[in-house]
Design an enzyme around this catalytic site. Sequence first.
Site, PDB file in Angstrom:
ATOM      1  N   THR A  65     111.336  64.414 -27.213  1.00 57.25           N
ATOM      2  CA  THR A  65     110.332  63.079 -26.058  1.00 57.25           C
ATOM      3  C   THR A  65     110.451  63.654 -24.988  1.00 57.25           C
ATOM      4  OG1 THR A  65     110.793  61.241 -25.263  1.00 57.25           O
ATOM      5  CG2 THR A  65     112.462  61.892 -26.722  1.00 57.25           C
ATOM      6  N   LYS A  69     108.694  67.660 -24.235  1.00 55.87           N
ATOM      7  CA  LYS A  69     107.711  68.071 -24.734  1.00 55.87           C
ATOM      8  C   LYS A  69     106.865  69.653 -25.191  1.00 55.87           C
ATOM      9  CE  LYS A  69     106.438  63.394 -26.018  1.00 55.87           C
ATOM     10  NZ  LYS A  69     105.190  62.411 -26.342  1.00 55.87           N
ATOM     11  N   ASN A  90     105.382  66.851 -30.386  1.00 55.15           N
ATOM     12  CA  ASN A  90     106.707  66.152 -30.328  1.00 55.15           C
ATOM     13  C   ASN A  90     107.012  65.935 -31.653  1.00 55.15           C
ATOM     14  OD1 ASN A  90     104.850  64.743 -31.870  1.00 55.15           O
ATOM     15  ND2 ASN A  90     105.179  63.192 -31.636  1.00 55.15           N
ATOM     16  N   ASP A 106     101.049  62.456 -32.278  1.00 54.67           N
ATOM     17  CA  ASP A 106     101.018  61.456 -30.867  1.00 54.67           C
ATOM     18  C   ASP A 106      99.239  61.133 -31.021  1.00 54.67           C
ATOM     19  OD1 ASP A 106     103.527  61.153 -29.818  1.00 54.67           O
ATOM     20  OD2 ASP A 106     102.870  62.453 -28.229  1.00 54.67           O
ATOM     21  N   ALA A 133      95.918  59.872 -17.207  1.00 55.09           N
ATOM     22  CA  ALA A 133      95.399  60.929 -17.599  1.00 55.09           C
ATOM     23  C   ALA A 133      96.770  61.748 -17.437  1.00 55.09           C
ATOM     24  CB  ALA A 133      94.232  61.750 -16.564  1.00 55.09           C
ATOM     25  N   GLY A 134      97.758  61.291 -18.144  1.00 57.64           N
ATOM     26  CA  GLY A 134      99.492  62.296 -18.158  1.00 57.64           C
ATOM     27  C   GLY A 134      99.402  62.360 -19.338  1.00 57.64           C
ATOM     28  N   GLY A 135     100.212  62.776 -19.823  1.00 60.42           N
ATOM     29  CA  GLY A 135     100.260  63.017 -20.982  1.00 60.42           C
ATOM     30  C   GLY A 135     100.061  62.711 -22.552  1.00 60.42           C
ATOM     31  N   ALA A 136     100.201  61.426 -22.648  1.00 55.61           N
ATOM     32  CA  ALA A 136      99.732  60.577 -23.542  1.00 55.61           C
ATOM     33  C   ALA A 136      97.984  60.380 -23.720  1.00 55.61           C
ATOM     34  CB  ALA A 136     100.215  59.607 -23.682  1.00 55.61           C
TER      35      ALA A 136
END
Length: 276
Positions: A65, A69, A90, A106, A133-136
């Site tokens: 996490t 990542k 992840n 994810d 618009a981040g990692g997720a």
Amino acid sequence: MMKRIPLAGVLGNPIAQSKSPKLHGYWLRKYGLLGHYVPVHVTEDDLESVVRAMPKMGFVGANVTLPHKIAVMQFADQITDRATLIGAANTLTFKEDGRIIADNTDGYGFMANLHQNAPDWDPKAGPAVVLGAGGAARAIIVALADAGVTEILLTNRTRAKSDALRAEFGARIRVVDWVQAGNILEEAATVINTTSLGMVGNAELRVPLDGLRQGTLVTDIVYSPLRTKLLEDADAMGCVTVDGLGMLLHQGVPGFERWFGVRPQVDDETRRVVLG
Ligand code: ATR
């Protein structure tokens, strides 16, 4: 040689807040399996040496996490296509010879959560609005494209990040200015908050929701609180809402199955245990 009790864990910094030990610990007990799952606090500097040592200690795998990542991709021996595409991992699996395989579950977790909690949702029904618009967002955009969503309207406070994702993931993405986010909701069949807005301790998401259509699926990756203001307001407008806890629970399924040999169920009891 005697068979060792398999170990798994989650690597992060900080790590005390992680719900993964509760989740995997519950599954180990539920299925009567030998094994332990522990939180591992590790700094960026120590990440590679810690991961390389894990197989020697009996670890069969690990979740990864924040903030590791992306860094784990640099020394993994094998990276799945999915993790390569997302640009982050992840879930690590250690082979008997110590080789490290890096995957990203994810997007799987995101999609499995929607299928479980909004079974009538059709990804092809219309455009999906992605806030953030981040990692997720990266994992979710890849999952949406895989599921056949034809158009993704992407909006982020920092526009350059949306433009970069469009350059990378292609023409299916239309970038919209953050201040215009409210104006594209009427086009949406699906709306996803991938930002940290609305999480306890953070500011609220202030996108005006009056454009939302009845029946639009609205989901949030924030799960603390479980019912975010976005979900409450969307609910009141007749939208179908799915909270973010299920994404966390489902992303753990493929790792657990690989490490311990049983595909675990995500059910109400799982939710209760992880929340309790
Ligand atoms: P994660 O990997 O969990 O997605 P992240 O990469 O830090 O975390 O992304 C956080 C997201 O929340 C980003 O889209 C961020 O917008 P910026 O790219 O403009 O930073 C968004 N976010 C965080 N705080 C925000 C705020 N106060 N207003 C608008 N967006 C915010």
